[in-house]
Design an enzyme around this catalytic site. Structure first.
Site, PDB file in Angstrom:
ATOM      1  CG  ASP A  12      -1.716  -1.266   1.351  1.00 44.99           C
ATOM      2  OD1 ASP A  12      -2.254  -1.714   0.329  1.00 44.99           O
ATOM      3  OD2 ASP A  12      -1.764  -1.830   2.451  1.00 44.99           O
ATOM      4  CE  LYS A  15       3.007  -2.267  -4.667  1.00 46.05           C
ATOM      5  NZ  LYS A  15       2.782  -2.147  -3.217  1.00 46.05           N
ATOM      6  N   GLY A  39      -4.374  -4.124  -4.341  1.00 50.83           N
ATOM      7  CA  GLY A  39      -5.362  -3.086  -4.608  1.00 50.83           C
ATOM      8  C   GLY A  39      -4.616  -1.820  -4.945  1.00 50.83           C
ATOM      9  CG  HIS A  40      -1.929  -1.473  -7.611  1.00 50.94           C
ATOM     10  ND1 HIS A  40      -1.133  -1.978  -8.597  1.00 50.94           N
ATOM     11  CD2 HIS A  40      -1.456  -1.976  -6.457  1.00 50.94           C
ATOM     12  CE1 HIS A  40      -0.225  -2.764  -8.048  1.00 50.94           C
ATOM     13  NE2 HIS A  40      -0.407  -2.777  -6.769  1.00 50.94           N
ATOM     14  CD  GLN A 217       0.529  -8.890  -3.077  1.00 54.96           C
ATOM     15  OE1 GLN A 217       1.203  -9.575  -3.813  1.00 54.96           O
ATOM     16  NE2 GLN A 217      -0.682  -8.505  -3.416  1.00 54.96           N
ATOM     17  N   PRO A 297      -8.942  -1.122   8.527  1.00 56.53           N
ATOM     18  CG  PRO A 297      -9.490  -0.701  10.758  1.00 56.53           C
ATOM     19  CD  PRO A 297      -9.853  -1.556   9.589  1.00 56.53           C
ATOM     20  CG  ASP A 326      -0.064  14.748   1.224  1.00 53.82           C
ATOM     21  OD1 ASP A 326       0.673  13.884   0.702  1.00 53.82           O
ATOM     22  OD2 ASP A 326      -1.301  14.645   1.304  1.00 53.82           O
TER      23      ASP A 326
HETATM   24  P1  IMP Z   1      -2.617 -12.763   1.335  1.00 56.54           P
HETATM   25  O1  IMP Z   1      -1.699 -12.205   0.300  1.00 56.54           O
HETATM   26  O2  IMP Z   1      -4.060 -12.464   1.082  1.00 56.54           O
HETATM   27  O3  IMP Z   1      -2.356 -14.204   1.596  1.00 56.54           O
HETATM   28  O4  IMP Z   1      -2.302 -12.010   2.728  1.00 56.54           O
HETATM   29  C1  IMP Z   1      -1.053 -12.194   3.406  1.00 56.54           C
HETATM   30  C2  IMP Z   1      -0.603 -10.890   4.053  1.00 56.54           C
HETATM   31  O5  IMP Z   1      -0.264  -9.967   3.029  1.00 56.54           O
HETATM   32  C3  IMP Z   1      -1.667 -10.199   4.898  1.00 56.54           C
HETATM   33  O6  IMP Z   1      -1.022  -9.537   5.970  1.00 56.54           O
HETATM   34  C4  IMP Z   1      -2.266  -9.181   3.958  1.00 56.54           C
HETATM   35  O7  IMP Z   1      -2.842  -8.112   4.641  1.00 56.54           O
HETATM   36  C5  IMP Z   1      -1.022  -8.765   3.178  1.00 56.54           C
HETATM   37  N1  IMP Z   1      -1.321  -8.261   1.841  1.00 56.54           N
HETATM   38  C6  IMP Z   1      -1.641  -8.963   0.745  1.00 56.54           C
HETATM   39  N2  IMP Z   1      -1.829  -8.154  -0.302  1.00 56.54           N
HETATM   40  C7  IMP Z   1      -1.604  -6.910   0.137  1.00 56.54           C
HETATM   41  C8  IMP Z   1      -1.614  -5.637  -0.496  1.00 56.54           C
HETATM   42  O8  IMP Z   1      -1.838  -5.495  -1.698  1.00 56.54           O
HETATM   43  N3  IMP Z   1      -1.331  -4.582   0.303  1.00 56.54           N
HETATM   44  C9  IMP Z   1      -1.031  -4.728   1.612  1.00 56.54           C
HETATM   45  N4  IMP Z   1      -0.985  -5.886   2.237  1.00 56.54           N
HETATM   46  C10 IMP Z   1      -1.281  -6.978   1.502  1.00 56.54           C
END
Ligand code: IMP
Length: 413
Positions: A12, A15, A39-40, A217, A297, A326
């Site tokens: 998050d 990117k 989630g971009h 990620q 959150p 910011d």
């Molecule tokens: P999974 O990828 O759904 O198996 O989740 C494993 C860990 O990666 C968890 O802590 C999720 O919150 C984190 N995670 C997976 N995808 C994202 C992302 O796009 N942004 C932030 N954390 C992520």
């Protein structure tokens, strides 16, 4: 020429915004790992797009988008995303026939296992990512290319369900009927069949073009180098992007690392600079730190130099973007973690486990009004000092500083 964008923290970082900003320089944008757990968020002219599986290059009308072999694809989500975004996007999208498929049972397994873990839950996104990668590694996964022959695929799946019957029963997961499965797979084939190709060959055939690998990620969620087991199930670092696309390391030109001006994390696991007091709350509020995929959150805290330096080295960053500067506007002082301490020992290297580490902080003077600044010289003096401090500590040039959600709110140094 191949460049790469990679997250340096726990995801998050923003990117998507940098990919969108630089996408015009590239002919092909490639996703190489992860799935719809990503989630971009990109904002263009005030309009917000949340992309999960589609590469962020879809916002560049001239770019081709590739979902590489390292991605796990949930066809249902991809079809939905294509339809929501613009059906014509299919003309600019290719999916690797070697990418593995997420089916509904992977999602059910992910959620059931998380429930069973109770307080030790990883805090996954519940999107079936881990179970799909587990099947891939166990060599019982389904590749997108297998949609070509649905009858054969059904036979394979029937055997898979038979083998896993006891496990499904234990997790209270219903095995889908063959009829339902056949119908679904046919839908997937109809919607996506014509864009499933050998993308490795496609990329090799287009080496004369400019390519961008878009990481999902981030480094500290890497299955090998992250905070295991509180990680995702893919290699999120630069070398994983090469495996996940079939591009050789020799083709890699530039690595751009992305970090927020502070740190966030969704899900469980260690987070040395987490602030569970009012500062963390303020960051969450000002930064609207709620997950794009799950709405959860985000845990918030200060910038962690130890983690960022580790990430810069693991990925071989040539330059770094610092996002959401910011959000720190209005703090009297901002803290930066410059080392950890454990059992009286000072640690300047990110250890393999973070049990019992405490952050050692320095305090810097805060600033106000960095929001939407577009020129380095217009940034508040203390904000510039903060960026220069981080640059010195993490050992990589900070080329971009983001000061707002819009594409335009960016300082390029
Ligand atoms: P999974 O990828 O759904 O198996 O989740 C494993 C860990 O990666 C968890 O802590 C999720 O919150 C984190 N995670 C997976 N995808 C994202 C992302 O796009 N942004 C932030 N954390 C992520």
């Amino acid at each position: 020429m191949v460049d790469l964008i990679v997250g340096l923290q726990w995801g998050d970082e923003g990117k998507g915004k940098i990919v969108d900003l630089v996408a015009k320089n590239y002919d092909i944008i490639i996703r190489s790992q992860g799935g719809h757990n990503a989630g971009h968020t990109v904002v263009v002219d005030g309009k917000k797009y949340a992309l999960h599986l589609l590469p962020s290059g879809v916002l560049n009308p001239n770019a081709m988008n590739v979902i590489g072999n390292g991605v796990v694809v949930y066809p249902k989500q991809l079809i939905k995303e294509i339809n929501n975004f613009d059906k014509n996007i299919k003309n600019k999208l290719l999916i690797s026939d070697k990418a593995h498929m997420i089916l509904d049972h992977h999602i059910a397994i992910d959620q059931a296992r998380e429930k069973l873990r109770g307080k030790n839950a990883i805090g996954t996104t519940g999107r079936g990512i881990g179970p799909a990668y587990a099947d891939k590694i166990a060599r019982v996964g389904i590749r997108m290319g297998e949609l070509k022959n649905i009858d054969k695929l059904i036979e394979k799946l029937a055997h898979y369900y038979e083998m896993n019957k006891g496990y499904f029963e234990y997790l209270k997961i219903e095995i889908p009927s063959i009829e339902k499965l056949k119908k679904e797979l046919k839908e997937y084939k109809n919607a996506l069949g014509d864009i499933i190709v050998d993308t490795t060959k496609y990329l090799w055939d287009n080496f004369d073009k400019n390519m961008l690998l878009e990481g999902a990620q981030a480094t500290l969620l890497d299955i090998d180098h992250g905070t295991y087991p509180y990680v995702t199930s893919s290699n999120t670092i630069a070398s994983g992007a090469l495996t996940g696309s079939g591009l050789s390391p020799k083709k890699l030109n530039k690595v751009i690392g992305i970090a927020k001006a502070y740190t966030t994390r969704v899900g469980n696991g260690p987070f040395p600079t987490e602030d569970i007091g009012s500062d963390g709350d303020k960051i969450r509020k000002q930064g609207a730190e709620f997950g794009t995929t799950t709405g959860r959150p985000r845990r918030c805290g200060w910038f962690d130099v130890v983690a960022a330096r580790y990430a810069v080295e693991l990925n071989g960053c040539d330059e770094v973007a610092i996002m959401k500067l910011d959000v720190l506007d209005g703090f009297d002082k901002v803290k930066v973690c410059i080392a950890y301490e454990r059992d009286g020992e000072k640690l300047e290297y990110f250890p393999s486990d973070l049990d019992g580490v405490e952050s050692i902080y320095v305090e810097l003077e805060g600033w106000d009004k960095s929001a939407n600044v577009t020129k380095w010289e217009d940034l508040p003096k203390n904000a510039k000092k903060y960026i220069e401090f981080l640059e010195d500590k993490i050992g990589s040039h900070i080329k971009y500083v983001s000061t707002g959600a819009d594409r335009k709110s960016t300082v390029i140094r």
